[in-house]
Design a protein around this motif. Structure first.
Motif, PDB file in Angstrom:
ATOM      1  N   ALA A   1       3.968   8.912   4.191  1.00  0.00           N
ATOM      2  CA  ALA A   1       4.916   8.669   5.027  1.00  0.00           C
ATOM      3  C   ALA A   1       4.664   6.973   5.782  1.00  0.00           C
ATOM      4  O   ALA A   1       5.399   6.205   5.703  1.00  0.00           O
ATOM      5  N   ALA A   2       3.382   7.017   5.873  1.00  0.00           N
ATOM      6  CA  ALA A   2       3.120   5.832   6.487  1.00  0.00           C
ATOM      7  C   ALA A   2       3.132   4.445   5.655  1.00  0.00           C
ATOM      8  O   ALA A   2       3.525   3.415   5.747  1.00  0.00           O
ATOM      9  N   LEU A   3       2.981   4.671   4.312  1.00  0.00           N
ATOM     10  CA  LEU A   3       3.077   3.690   3.260  1.00  0.00           C
ATOM     11  C   LEU A   3       4.360   3.663   3.026  1.00  0.00           C
ATOM     12  O   LEU A   3       4.822   2.188   2.713  1.00  0.00           O
ATOM     13  N   ARG A   4       5.361   4.611   3.143  1.00  0.00           N
ATOM     14  CA  ARG A   4       6.667   3.990   3.114  1.00  0.00           C
ATOM     15  C   ARG A   4       7.253   3.499   4.234  1.00  0.00           C
ATOM     16  O   ARG A   4       8.238   2.589   4.150  1.00  0.00           O
ATOM     17  N   ALA A   5       6.889   3.593   5.464  1.00  0.00           N
ATOM     18  CA  ALA A   5       7.165   2.817   6.593  1.00  0.00           C
ATOM     19  C   ALA A   5       6.930   1.477   6.184  1.00  0.00           C
ATOM     20  O   ALA A   5       7.550   0.510   6.898  1.00  0.00           O
ATOM     21  N   ASP A   6       5.855   1.286   5.845  1.00  0.00           N
ATOM     22  CA  ASP A   6       5.251  -0.204   5.450  1.00  0.00           C
ATOM     23  C   ASP A   6       5.894  -0.951   4.461  1.00  0.00           C
ATOM     24  O   ASP A   6       6.221  -2.042   4.584  1.00  0.00           O
TER      25      ASP A   6
ATOM     26  N   CYS B   1       8.219   1.612  -2.020  1.00  0.00           N
ATOM     27  CA  CYS B   1       6.996   2.013  -2.996  1.00  0.00           C
ATOM     28  C   CYS B   1       6.995   3.354  -3.245  1.00  0.00           C
ATOM     29  O   CYS B   1       7.851   4.075  -2.862  1.00  0.00           O
ATOM     30  N   ALA B   2       5.982   3.807  -4.197  1.00  0.00           N
ATOM     31  CA  ALA B   2       5.860   5.171  -4.512  1.00  0.00           C
ATOM     32  C   ALA B   2       4.606   5.544  -4.210  1.00  0.00           C
ATOM     33  O   ALA B   2       3.661   5.294  -5.200  1.00  0.00           O
TER      34      ALA B   2
ATOM     35  N   VAL C   1      -0.277   5.445  -6.678  1.00  0.00           N
ATOM     36  CA  VAL C   1       0.418   4.575  -5.496  1.00  0.00           C
ATOM     37  C   VAL C   1       0.869   3.359  -6.071  1.00  0.00           C
ATOM     38  O   VAL C   1       0.108   2.388  -6.442  1.00  0.00           O
ATOM     39  N   ASP C   2       2.121   3.267  -6.227  1.00  0.00           N
ATOM     40  CA  ASP C   2       2.860   2.069  -6.902  1.00  0.00           C
ATOM     41  C   ASP C   2       3.200   1.062  -5.650  1.00  0.00           C
ATOM     42  O   ASP C   2       4.338   1.248  -4.755  1.00  0.00           O
TER      43      ASP C   2
ATOM     44  N   ARG D   1      -4.374  -2.789   2.636  1.00  0.00           N
ATOM     45  CA  ARG D   1      -3.627  -1.704   3.538  1.00  0.00           C
ATOM     46  C   ARG D   1      -3.449  -0.578   2.540  1.00  0.00           C
ATOM     47  O   ARG D   1      -3.790   0.670   3.074  1.00  0.00           O
ATOM     48  N   PHE D   2      -2.893  -0.862   1.353  1.00  0.00           N
ATOM     49  CA  PHE D   2      -2.661   0.599   0.632  1.00  0.00           C
ATOM     50  C   PHE D   2      -4.125   1.031   0.042  1.00  0.00           C
ATOM     51  O   PHE D   2      -4.209   2.258  -0.025  1.00  0.00           O
TER      52      PHE D   2
END
Length: 704
Positions: A345-350, A354-355, A360-361, A375-376
């Motif tokens: 969820a945090a990566l989608r917010a960033d 992304c997938a 992790v794309d 960050r990723f």
């Protein structure tokens, strides 16, 4: 630990202070001239003592007419003369007290019986004088660190290796130097490269043991056509495992054709390939399928990061590459668990598009914002907790406009997680690749190859992790009969070892058979009983579902008649009447004596699983119940034992106890035992035990 006599001789062979070259040649392109030329070029600091009765000097060095005229006793001698001269030369060297000899000379056991006899004479001479032999039919060895080149390989014409942490030991001379040449061309640093040839004395295992103690060698790469001495070899790889030195090995001869070629090439005993696979895995050796795979694994192992309980996280700029890597990881059994939901969820917010599952794309957006890399990557390693990470940047990793900034992001990630195995997949020019490598990242062009190497690092880590020693059951040492026993006698031996069998009675006549069947309870199984008829079903010597006393009487007569017709010379002891078991899962447990590794236990499910699918687990004997249970759970058909599709789970504990006891019995029996076959074994529902319904114990022919 103090050096053994063998360690001292091998050290003299690889770190000599003086070397004699028997058959030394002025011509640097000839077999007797190449070692001298290489040592001179690489600045070998020891004394080089050419022996040539026809010349006063060889390649600028004083030459001597014979071993007797040498001014000092050489630590090692290179023998590069025909067989007729090799034997007296070896004898003369032994008389001088030389500790080790490298025999380039061919024409011995690889050529047949006469050559094997000549090879045995060489070994006898060496043993008489306490000398160790490399070869014959060896291409020799080299030590890159001290400039000792006791080899006639022509590969040195294309360059010398950079000293480094990888050691190579190969039974094959030409292929060993093929490995050496590829490693040199890849820029891998080498400590030594050794080719053992016919292994009249010293084997690949002996040099693995030496490298396991050698401070200059951190990673061991091996090539073998046949393991000549299983005990020495396993002691060597165990020493390497204890010293946390990974061993990656190409053991060829998987196919019947390959095994035949190995016999003709180096007169080696190839053994059974499935057994070799299991034994190597048990002792922490990773088996490579190809030369590229062997060198990939050795190269990554020089990072000396061996994750325990390995998991793979993938950061990629390409969805397609993520799928490719996922397929490769599944193929080798490398877990790729998903990222935690909160991290996703945090990566989608960033980055909303992304997938973030794993792979992790982070998409091509990374080209606009390289801080996404750290960050990723931080999320993957910190929150995902992956022990290894594969970072796929393809050609972007080598773009001059991107590489410097990408290196900054990656160095920061590397600094925060120095204990994680971080691997790049990128396309770049050699200078850029060197920069990534200097930053602590191994770079692969092909991400699938990277996955195989990463998986190997986890296997090393699991092997290096301290594990409690196996707890072996108490099994008495049972005297074996002089010849292969009947089924009833075999079961008596097994019962003494605590291995349960189906209730049964031996019957000498039809009346006794009817009485036994009545007492055991119908239905029963009836089997001909003879030490000369081991495979009873093939002659109709087994009757199932015998339902009453009359059928038991008739069955006795029928079995005796069939046995008399099919095997008139067989000794008949009567008929075995046994309780017919039902309600369990049929399994096969067995022991086979491997010619290299000794007794090996086999476990599998009955029927199609073993006959067609060959779904079995193998392990060298002896082992405890925990190891036995791991074997049972490792087969593909294990769900049938664990309660698949509503079936009651089988008594795994009883099965493991039987398998462990069988392994200890086989180990204690010694070489007189050829095989044990328990087929079928009924694994009853949990808590109800496991019982062998049939048993064959085969005694080795030489035992009597």
């Amino acid at each position: 630990m103090p050096q053994s006599e063998a360690d001292t001789a091998l050290s003299a062979m690889l770190r000599p202070r003086s070397v004699a070259v028997i058959g030394a040649s002025e011509d640097a392109s000839r077999i007797g001239g190449r070692p001298i030329a290489a040592m001179l070029e690489r600045g070998f600091q020891g004394a080089i003592l050419p022996v040539n009765p026809k010349r006063d000097r060889v390649q600028g060095l004083p030459a001597f007419a014979s071993v007797a005229e040498l001014p000092e006793t050489p630590d090692v001698a290179i023998i590069a003369v025909p067989p007729a001269l090799a034997e007296p030369a070896l004898r003369d060297l032994g008389a001088r007290g030389t500790r080790a000899a490298i025999l380039f000379t061919a024409g011995y056991a690889e050529m047949g019986a006469a050559g094997a006899e000549a090879q045995a004479r060489l070994l006898g001479i060496a043993r008489e004088h306490g000398m160790r032999l490399l070869g014959p039919n060896s291409l020799g060895l080299l030590n890159a660190a001290n400039g000792f080149y006791g080899t006639f390989t022509s590969s040195l014409e294309r360059g010398y290796p950079t000293p480094g942490p990888i050691g190579i030991a190969s039974q094959s001379g030409a292929y060993g130097m093929h490995l050496f040449s590829m490693a040199r061309d890849w820029g891998l640093g080498l400590s030594c490269s050794i080719t053992t040839g016919n292994e009249a004395d010293l084997t690949v295992g002996d040099f693995i043991a030496w490298m396991a103690e050698d401070p200059q060698t951190e990673v061991i790469a091996a090539y073998s056509e046949g393991i000549r001495d299983g005990t020495r070899f396993l002691a060597a790889v165990e020493l390497a495992r204890r010293n946390r030195k990974p061993v990656v090995m190409m053991k060829v001869g998987r196919s019947a054709l390959g095994r035949a070629a190995a016999q003709s090439h180096t007169a080696s005993l190839a053994g059974d390939d499935a057994v070799t696979d299991a034994v190597l895995a048990e002792h922490g050796v990773v088996r490579a399928r190809t030369t590229d795979e062997l060198l990939d694994i050795a190269r990554l192992a020089t990072r000396r990061i061996y994750p325990v309980g390995n998991t793979l996280g993938v950061l990629t700029v390409s969805g397609g590459a993520g799928v490719l890597v996922s397929d490769a990881a599944e193929a080798v059994g490398l877990p790729m668990p998903p990222m935690p939901e909160a991290a996703q969820a945090a990566l989608r917010a960033d980055l909303p598009f992304c997938a973030p599952q794993n792979p992790v794309d982070c998409t091509a957006q990374v080209l606009n914002d390289l801080s996404l890399v750290s960050r990723f990557g931080e999320a993957m390693l910190g929150e995902g907790g992956y022990r290894s990470a594969l970072l796929f940047f393809t050609h972007a990793g080598g773009a001059p406009s991107i590489t410097p900034r990408l290196r900054e992001q990656l160095r920061a990630l590397r600094g925060r997680y120095p204990d994680r195995l971080l691997v790049l997949s990128a396309l770049a020019d050699p200078p850029q690749l060197r920069q990534f490598e200097e930053d602590g990242f191994t770079v692969f062009a092909d991400p699938s190859r990277a996955v195989v190497a990463i998986h190997a690092m986890g296997r090393f880590g699991d092997a290096f992790a301290d594990a409690p020693p196996p707890v072996l059951p108490e099994v008495p040492a049972l005297p074996l009969p002089a010849t292969t026993p009947s089924e009833a006698e075999a079961k008596r031996l097994l019962a003494a070892a605590g291995i349960a069998t189906a209730p049964e009675r031996v019957c000498a006549d039809a009346g006794a058979a009817a009485e036994a069947a009545q007492a055991l309870g119908f239905p029963v199984v009836m089997k001909i009983l003879s030490p000369d008829i081991l495979h009873k079903s093939e002659i109709g010597g087994v009757l199932l579902n015998v339902a009453d006393a009359a059928a038991a009487r008739e069955g006795f007569a029928l079995l005796m008649r069939r046995a008399a017709e099919a095997a008139p010379q067989a000794r008949l002891e009567g008929v075995l009447v046994a309780k017919q078991l039902s309600g369990g899962v049929e399994c096969i447990l067995g022991i086979n004596r491997d010619p290299v590794f000794g007794p090996v236990a086999v476990f599998g499910l009955g029927g199609i699983f073993v006959e067609v699918l060959r779904d079995v687990a193998l392990r060298r004997c002896p082992f405890g119940e925990a190891e036995a249970e791991a074997m049972i759970r490792s087969i593909r058909g294990a769900p049938l034992l664990l309660g698949a599709r509503g079936r009651p789970p089988a008594d795994i504990a009883a099965l493991a106890q039987m398998l462990s006891r069988l392994s200890v019995l086989a180990h204690r029996a010694g070489p007189g035992l050829a095989a044990i076959d328990l087929n079928p074994v009924f694994a009853m529902p949990a808590g109800e035990g496991a019982f062998a319904a049939d048993a064959v114990i085969e005694i080795a022919e030489h035992a009597s």
